[in-house]
Design an enzyme around this catalytic site. Structure first.
Site, mmCIF file in Angstrom:
data_model
loop_
_atom_site.group_PDB
_atom_site.id
_atom_site.type_symbol
_atom_site.label_atom_id
_atom_site.label_comp_id
_atom_site.label_asym_id
_atom_site.label_seq_id
_atom_site.Cartn_x
_atom_site.Cartn_y
_atom_site.Cartn_z
ATOM 1 N N GLY A 1 -4.436 8.481 6.462
ATOM 2 C CA GLY A 1 -4.964 7.116 6.577
ATOM 3 C C GLY A 1 -3.844 6.141 6.881
ATOM 4 C CG ASN A 2 -4.321 2.781 8.767
ATOM 5 O OD1 ASN A 2 -4.729 1.767 8.233
ATOM 6 N ND2 ASN A 2 -5.013 3.428 9.717
ATOM 7 C CE1 TYR A 3 0.636 2.531 2.247
ATOM 8 C CE2 TYR A 3 2.127 2.326 4.121
ATOM 9 C CZ TYR A 3 1.822 2.865 2.884
ATOM 10 O OH TYR A 3 2.688 3.728 2.289
ATOM 11 C CB ALA B 1 -5.509 0.046 11.369
#
Ligand code: CTP
Length: 398
Positions: free
Chosen positions: A206-208, A274
């Protein structure tokens, strides 16, 4: 805009009530129909006779007179908006706690129309935490608060707490209640948040991304009248949908499907999510156990949602993408704009302090396909959303 609108004006006991006389005149001049309700103490400041003469309607002050009962429910239903100006500290606190010991309060409690309030008080009262709490409560009820002004106060002091001038109140009402938005009737989709690409039942790539920027854009488009579908990745943001249709997704593939389906009927699409660029080729059915070896995970490219929408975009559809860059920002953003056939790309650079994931602020530059470039300073994500939506309206709907 006020022509033919029905305004219920509540006046409370404050020295600023003298301005309400002129406010009634301005409302009538603008073509509004005005009915005035006064609290008992408001009558000490201005005369009901003056107000009934100017409003061409009897002024209402009491729940009962000797013969009859004032129908507070019907008054609230009659009005397009209820405006309380001035709102004294005393009535503010009564409203915040749902008290009902005069006609104005009864009408407020039973009003089904939108409500705007124009507070008026001395600076020390205005600054008191109790006042701030009460105003916060009114905001949470959905009431619109007309900002106070700075100036000479009844106490002889100078400071914050003056009721807004009647002209400002009229402008506030027009913009907040009666302005028809250029986005009225338009359908918008907004993607927001990260995507999670599962490795096994308990792990993901995943990402932030928090989803804050996309959510702010969705809310702003909705405020300007658009019918908004928010396609939201697994964000931990707490928010109330408040008029947005929300489709919750987890993976890039799910976001791709939801966006492509919704895009056909959309006028505007803003891709603020994102999205993971790669996803595991295989998602293990069971939890991957560790061993002494390296673990290599094979990844496959996800489908680019923005690009897929750009490929099928019709002439009248507006497509907005984001670019998060760390180097050659401008070149990369413009190349992304062309490659994905978007109308606008919003660039955030991680080199800028105040921009990026998890922050409450952002700093953006917008590039549009005609070659124009618009740069904005660091602002809250809500204000950045306003700039983005303003730019969409100015370029495509003005
Ligand atoms: N985007 C998308 N689908 C993807 C990947 C990205 O719709 N699978 C969208 C994002 O929502 C954003 C824009 O494309 O609007 C970002 O473009 P992208 O090329 O992914 O930018 P970066 O992630 O910065 O990629 P790169 O590594 O090319 O810089």
């Amino acid at each position: 805009m006020l022509n033919g609108k029905k305004i219920l004006l509540g006046i409370t006991g404050s020295i600023a009530a003298y301005k309400s006389v002129y406010l009634v005149r301005l409302l009538i001049k603008a073509g509004a129909e005005v009915k005035v309700i006064m609290t008992p103490s408001a009558k000490d400041f201005v005369s009901p006779l003056t107000l009934s003469t100017l409003s061409h309607n009897p002024v209402l002050t009491d729940l009962f007179d000797q013969q009859s009962w004032s129908n507070h429910v019907m008054l609230g239903r009659w009005a397009d908006i209820m405006l309380i100006a001035p709102l004294s500290c005393n009535t503010l606190s009564k409203i915040a706690t749902g008290q009902c010991d005069n006609l104005l309060l009864a009408v407020y409690l039973s009003a089904t129309c939108p409500v705007a309030i124009a507070p008026a008080m001395d600076e020390d009262m205005w600054q008191h935490p109790a006042t701030k709490e009460n105003l916060k409560k009114l905001g949470s009820f959905g009431n619109k608060i007309i900002p106070v002004e700075k100036g000479d106060l009844a106490s002889g002091l100078y400071g914050e707490g003056r009721m807004a001038e009647p002209e400002t109140i009229i402008e506030f009402i027009n913009t907040n209640f009666f302005l028809t938005s250029p986005l009225q009737g338009k359908k918008a989709i907004v993607t927001a948040g990260p995507t999670y690409e599962p490795l096994d039942p308990v792990r993901f790539i995943g990402n932030y991304s928090s989803g804050k920027m996309g959510l702010a854009i969705a809310k702003e488009l909705h405020e300007r009248g658009a019918d908004v579908t928010l396609i939201l990745g697994p964000s931990s943001l707490e928010f109330s949908a408040n008029g947005l249709s929300v489709i919750y997704v987890n993976t890039a593939a799910e976001m791709y499907d939801a966006s492509n389906e919704a895009f056909d009927k959309a006028d505007i699409a803003v891709m603020a999510a994102a999205v993971a660029d790669y996803s595991p080729v295989v998602t293990a059915k069971e939890k991957i156990k560790k061993n002494d070896q390296h673990l290599t995970i094979e990844l496959t490219k996800t489908k680019d949602i923005l690009k897929s929408l750009g490929e099928k975009k019709k002439k009248e559809q507006v497509l907005v993408g984001f670019a998060l860059e760390t180097e050659n920002e401008k070149e990369n953003a413009i190349s992304k704009l062309k490659r994905k056939n978007a109308d606008m790309i919003v660039l955030n650079s991680l080199k800028d302090a105040g921009a990026g994931f998890k922050k409450d602020t952002n700093k953006v530059t917008i590039f549009e396909k005609g070659g124009q470039e618009f740069s904005f300073p660091v602002k809250s994500k809500e204000d950045v959303a306003k700039d983005i939506v303003d730019t969409i309206i100015r370029l495509y709907y003005a």
